[in-house]
Enzyme design. Structure first.
Site, PDB file in Angstrom:
ATOM      1  CG  ASP A 207      -1.830   0.977   0.986  1.00  0.00           C
ATOM      2  OD1 ASP A 207      -2.242   2.005   0.294  1.00  0.00           O
ATOM      3  OD2 ASP A 207      -2.749   1.157   1.695  1.00  0.00           O
ATOM      4  CG  HIS A 212      -1.031   5.372   4.446  1.00  0.00           C
ATOM      5  ND1 HIS A 212      -1.247   6.168   5.659  1.00  0.00           N
ATOM      6  CD2 HIS A 212      -1.198   5.290   3.946  1.00  0.00           C
ATOM      7  CE1 HIS A 212      -2.568   5.592   5.559  1.00  0.00           C
ATOM      8  NE2 HIS A 212      -3.035   5.057   4.132  1.00  0.00           N
ATOM      9  CB  ILE A 227      -3.030   9.389   9.415  1.00  0.00           C
ATOM     10  CG1 ILE A 227      -3.419   8.354   7.672  1.00  0.00           C
ATOM     11  CG2 ILE A 227      -2.514  10.837   9.488  1.00  0.00           C
ATOM     12  CD1 ILE A 227      -4.484   9.182   7.664  1.00  0.00           C
ATOM     13  N   GLY A 230      -4.949   2.233   7.640  1.00  0.00           N
ATOM     14  CA  GLY A 230      -6.120   1.498   8.786  1.00  0.00           C
ATOM     15  C   GLY A 230      -5.913  -0.272   8.952  1.00  0.00           C
TER      16      GLY A 230
END
Length: 307
Positions: A207, A212, A227, A230
């Site tokens: 990902d 991120h 961040i 998830g």
């Protein structure tokens, strides 16, 4: 107004995704385990070292159940190519994830994925899109797992052509939001610190969304810094359940439902609370520093006798 909507529901629902393959080896399984914090607190932890190293060779390492979520990454990437859907990818939110595991993952393999649109809903200011990915061992044809992800596409709603909002569901699955957090004390609690570079490590599992890793992209999205993924937070939570409730046996996990509620910054501390109720575990994960719930959901266990 329906006429100005960037969504053509009929085209989206009728779309047939091409089959894809996903090949991985022991190194990929290890990188994933490290990415979701395995042995991050104690490199000698025998209950987790099995995801990283095995004295009989790397071909004998075990694979965490949330590794299955990696097979849905292609579905997220393919949303941009859906006919009848025009949206700004910066406004995409990963809302929920459902995983059903039929067989333990081998330490390496080649997997064939079949994806389809499983749901589309008009929420006015947003569209909710569900994509299901069914995964098989390519050589044997054995069914391994099923993923169903839900994404919110902000600004893509309002496409209903009548007073009744458009809603299409191919399958009925109990959403993670249906799991109510009990009022009594949890069965178990596990507190773990994520590392400042946690997102940079997790992204190696496939990902590569710059949200991120790129500070400039994160600021454009409204965050002070990049961040955590998830699905990385989910990996921490399910690993906690395997460790605390399943006596370290990842093969007991049958289904996973997750609802993503809030972002996590790499370096923050995650507290996962677990309520064991028969064959089900209700869980929620909080960020200690901000005292906010970031994730909640439900795990269904299979009987030990069925293994």
């Amino acid at each position: 107004m329906a006429g100005s909507s960037p969504v053509d529901a009929d085209l989206i629902v009728a779309h047939q995704f091409p089959d894809t393959t996903y090949t991985y080896n022991e190194r990929d399984a290890v990188i994933y385990a490290l990415g979701v914090g395995a042995c991050g607190k104690d490199a000698l932890d025998e209950s987790e070292l099995k995801y990283i190293y095995h004295p009989d060779g790397q071909q004998s390492i075990q694979v965490l159940p949330t590794f299955a979520a990696l097979l849905s990454l292609g579905s997220i990437k393919s949303i941009g190519s859906l006919p009848g859907l025009n949206y700004d990818p910066r406004f995409l939110l990963h809302g929920q994830q459902y995983i059903e595991i039929y067989q333990p993952f081998p330490s390496s393999g080649c997997i064939q994925n079949k994806a389809c649109v499983a749901g589309l809903h008009d929420k006015g200011k947003a569209a909710v899109l569900e994509i299901e990915t069914t995964s098989y061992a390519k050589e044997s044809g054995q069914l391994l797992c099923r993923n169903r992800l839900t994404v919110f596409l902000r600004g893509a709603g309002g496409f209903s052509k009548s007073a009744k909002p458009y809603s299409f569901s191919k399958y009925q699955v109990t959403p993670a939001s249906a799991a109510k957090i009990p009022q009594h004390q949890p069965t178990a609690i596990l507190e773990e610190c994520t590392q400042p570079a946690q997102a940079l490590l997790y992204r190696l599992s496939g990902d590569y969304n710059p949200l991120h890793s790129d500070p400039a992209v994160a600021k454009l999205a409204g965050f002070s810094r990049p961040i955590l993924h998830g699905l990385c937070t989910l990996g921490f939570a399910i690993r906690a359940i395997v460790k605390c409730i399943c006596s370290g046996d990842p093969n007991l996990v049958k289904t996973i439902s997750a609802r993503f509620l809030l972002h996590v910054y790499p370096g923050e501390t995650l507290i996962t609370e677990m309520w064991h109720e028969g064959a089900k575990i209700i869980y929620q994960t909080k960020v200690k520093e901000r005292n906010r719930v970031v994730l909640s959901g439900l795990v269904e266990l299979r009987p030990k006798s069925s293994l």
